[in-house]
Enzyme design. Structure first.
Site, short mmCIF file in Angstrom:
data_model
loop_
_atom_site.label_atom_id
_atom_site.label_comp_id
_atom_site.label_asym_id
_atom_site.label_seq_id
_atom_site.Cartn_x
_atom_site.Cartn_y
_atom_site.Cartn_z
N HIS A 1 0.86 -1.25 -0.11
CA HIS A 1 0.00 0.01 -0.12
C HIS A 1 0.83 1.09 -0.02
CE1 HIS A 1 -4.04 1.92 1.47
NE2 HIS A 1 -3.15 2.96 1.13
N HIS B 1 1.30 4.87 -2.18
CA HIS B 1 0.81 5.81 -3.32
C HIS B 1 2.05 6.28 -4.01
CE1 HIS B 1 -3.29 5.56 -2.16
NE2 HIS B 1 -3.00 5.60 -0.90
N THR C 1 -0.93 4.14 -8.24
CA THR C 1 -1.35 5.48 -8.67
C THR C 1 -2.50 5.45 -9.39
OG1 THR C 1 0.07 7.41 -9.56
CG2 THR C 1 0.14 5.43 -11.04
N THR C 2 -2.91 6.99 -9.38
CA THR C 2 -4.25 7.29 -10.20
C THR C 2 -3.83 7.92 -11.49
OG1 THR C 2 -4.74 8.31 -7.76
CG2 THR C 2 -6.35 8.44 -9.68
N PRO C 3 -4.38 7.06 -12.63
CA PRO C 3 -4.18 7.64 -13.89
C PRO C 3 -4.80 9.04 -14.21
CG PRO C 3 -5.07 5.41 -14.12
CD PRO C 3 -5.34 5.92 -12.66
N GLY D 1 -8.46 8.21 -2.43
CA GLY D 1 -8.96 9.61 -2.44
C GLY D 1 -9.84 9.90 -1.19
N HIS E 1 -9.60 1.46 -0.23
CA HIS E 1 -9.50 2.12 1.04
C HIS E 1 -10.91 2.04 1.88
CE1 HIS E 1 -6.08 3.72 -0.97
NE2 HIS E 1 -5.51 4.46 0.39
N GLU F 1 -12.02 4.61 6.69
CA GLU F 1 -10.88 5.79 7.22
C GLU F 1 -11.43 6.70 8.08
OE1 GLU F 1 -7.73 6.87 4.10
OE2 GLU F 1 -9.30 6.54 2.76
N ASP G 1 2.06 6.75 2.32
CA ASP G 1 2.35 8.13 1.78
C ASP G 1 3.89 8.31 2.56
OD1 ASP G 1 0.34 8.70 -0.07
OD2 ASP G 1 -0.77 8.41 1.76
C1 6MZ Z 1 -4.87 8.59 4.07
N1 6MZ Z 1 -4.53 7.96 3.07
C2 6MZ Z 1 -5.13 7.89 1.99
N2 6MZ Z 1 -6.30 7.80 1.83
C3 6MZ Z 1 -7.06 7.90 0.59
N3 6MZ Z 1 -6.35 8.59 -0.67
C4 6MZ Z 1 -5.11 8.52 -0.48
C5 6MZ Z 1 -4.39 8.41 0.78
N4 6MZ Z 1 -3.02 8.59 0.61
C6 6MZ Z 1 -3.00 8.84 -0.69
N5 6MZ Z 1 -4.13 9.06 -1.46
C7 6MZ Z 1 -4.69 8.93 -2.83
O1 6MZ Z 1 -3.40 8.97 -3.65
C8 6MZ Z 1 -3.18 10.04 -4.26
C9 6MZ Z 1 -1.75 10.39 -4.36
O2 6MZ Z 1 -1.12 9.20 -5.05
P1 6MZ Z 1 -1.21 9.41 -6.76
O3 6MZ Z 1 -1.27 10.57 -7.37
O4 6MZ Z 1 -2.53 8.26 -6.91
O5 6MZ Z 1 0.11 8.52 -7.25
C10 6MZ Z 1 -3.76 11.27 -3.39
O6 6MZ Z 1 -4.39 12.30 -4.21
C11 6MZ Z 1 -5.00 10.35 -3.08
O7 6MZ Z 1 -6.06 10.43 -3.63
#
Ligand code: 6MZ
Length: 363
Positions: free
Chosen positions: A28, A30, A116-118, A189, A216, A219, A305
């Site tokens: 997990h 991002h 990652t988000t396209p 998100g 997710h 949360e 993150d």
């Molecule tokens: C508390 N943790 C979390 N909960 C929900 N969404 C999360 C997150 N941490 C990250 N993101 C999601 O991942 C994006 C950044 O990576 P990518 O641009 O996709 O690579 C964020 O904009 C968010 O949409």
């Protein structure tokens, strides 16, 4: 002190060094949230050198070193208002992906499922598919280096606020790029936004296309729709991320399905996502770990993150040992069990299993 001053056996190493050396599975992470401040700063510097009129604030001022107390209100805008505007072209995407892979491997990750988000970048003309392709190119290039040992796969994220059309396009892209190492889809998100029930057909397509599904989950205590958790479970996920605000009945259902849980300690504590803001010892990892014989779920320690919360995977294992009293053997078992939850195929699982057995024999 250098590592050569320690005995060869990893079991004799001090705990922090052991956590570093242990081959670990990250499921997990991002991509954009894993970019370090230093890497963002380097990207910013290169842009500034190429174009002195480039106006963005230096990342080291925008996201000061040492600041990790982003909560859910301040965390998401960091991406939409800042990092996405900085990393918006092929060069920065390629460079930042390379740097993220390097730091995961240097914290002892042996298998990484990056997500990652396209997204398209109108300012530079890069399309969503070109973005994902650039990420895959960087992964390919990194993986082909003779010195690379880490195996990397990619998950494509659907954002909770996506339209069904966009979510379908993401799943279709994942299917199209499967041969290049895309293994699954995620739903992420801002948990306070969106009606996720609208996205159901996209996850039905992911399931019927045999992609892995991770969501997710729980949360926040009060999601936008009260039946959100039931709806998410109806997407038939294989894994769930975070799993914080769940009733006993939902916990039982998660266990009945044998889902794997991606648990992100530092993120949850720093972002104050728990009901009672306590310390690491209050994290729900403890409850699931203690009850693991009754509620049998895979428990996978992840970073979420690391660029924002600044605790790498080795440190997350260290925190687990410090706050929940796991022995080195139990940390090794945690990592070994995580192999069962990966989305890559049997051959990769077999090799990771071998790697962990090999590590255990070094005594
Ligand atoms: C508390 N943790 C979390 N909960 C929900 N969404 C999360 C997150 N941490 C990250 N993101 C999601 O991942 C994006 C950044 O990576 P990518 O641009 O996709 O690579 C964020 O904009 C968010 O949409």
């Amino acid at each position: 002190m250098t590592t050569t001053s320690y005995p060869d056996s990893p079991w004799d190493l001090p705990l922090a060094k052991f956590c570093h050396k242990l081959p670990k599975i990250e499921l997990h992470a991002h991509l954009t949230g894993s970019i370090s401040r230093q890497t963002l700063h380097e990207i910013w510097k290169q842009k500034k050198e190429r174009d002195p009129a480039f106006e963005m604030v230096d990342p080291l001022l925008e996201i000061p070193v040492g600041k990790v107390d982003y909560d859910l209100e301040t965390f998401f805008p960091l991406f939409t208002r800042y990092i996405y505007n900085l990393c918006n072209d092929l060069l920065s995407v390629h460079y930042s992906t390379h740097q993220v892979l390097t730091s995961f491997e240097s914290s002892g990750t042996c298998y990484l499922e990056l997500r990652t988000t396209p997204r398209a970048f109108p300012a530079t003309g890069m399309t969503a598919e070109e973005y994902v392709s650039a990420v895959l190119d960087a992964i390919d290039e990194y993986s082909r280096r003779p010195e690379t040992k880490m195996v990397t796969r990619l998950i494509l994220s659907v954002d909770r606020r996506d339209t069904l059309e966009k979510a379908m396009a993401t799943v279709q892209l994942a299917v199209k790029l499967r041969e290049r190492g895309v293994v699954g889809v995620d739903l992420c998100g801002d948990p306070m936004k969106g009606d996720i029930s609208l996205l159901h057909p996209a996850f039905t397509l992911a399931k019927s296309s045999r992609l892995g599904i991770t969501l997710h989950f729980a949360e926040i205590p009060y999601p936008p729709t009260p039946t959100e958790l039931q709806t998410l479970l109806s997407f038939q996920p294989d894994r769930l991320g975070h799993v914080i605000h769940v009733s006993e009945a939902i916990k039982d259902e998660i266990a009945r399905r044998g889902l794997a849980l991606e648990l992100c300690l530092s993120c949850n504590i720093q972002a104050k996502m728990m009901a009672e803001v306590g310390g690491f010892g209050d994290h729900h990892f403890g409850e699931w770990y203690k009850g693991r014989e009754t509620r049998k779920c895979g428990l996978v320690i992840c970073t979420d993150d690391v660029g924002v919360f600044c605790s790498d995977l080795a440190n997350e294992y260290y925190l687990v040992a410090m706050h929940f009293g796991l022995t080195k053997k139990e940390l090794w078992e945690l990592s070994r069990n995580a192999v069962k939850a990966i989305f890559a195929g049997e051959e990769v699982k077999r090799r990771l299993e071998e790697q962990l057995m090999e590590f255990a024999r070094l005594e």
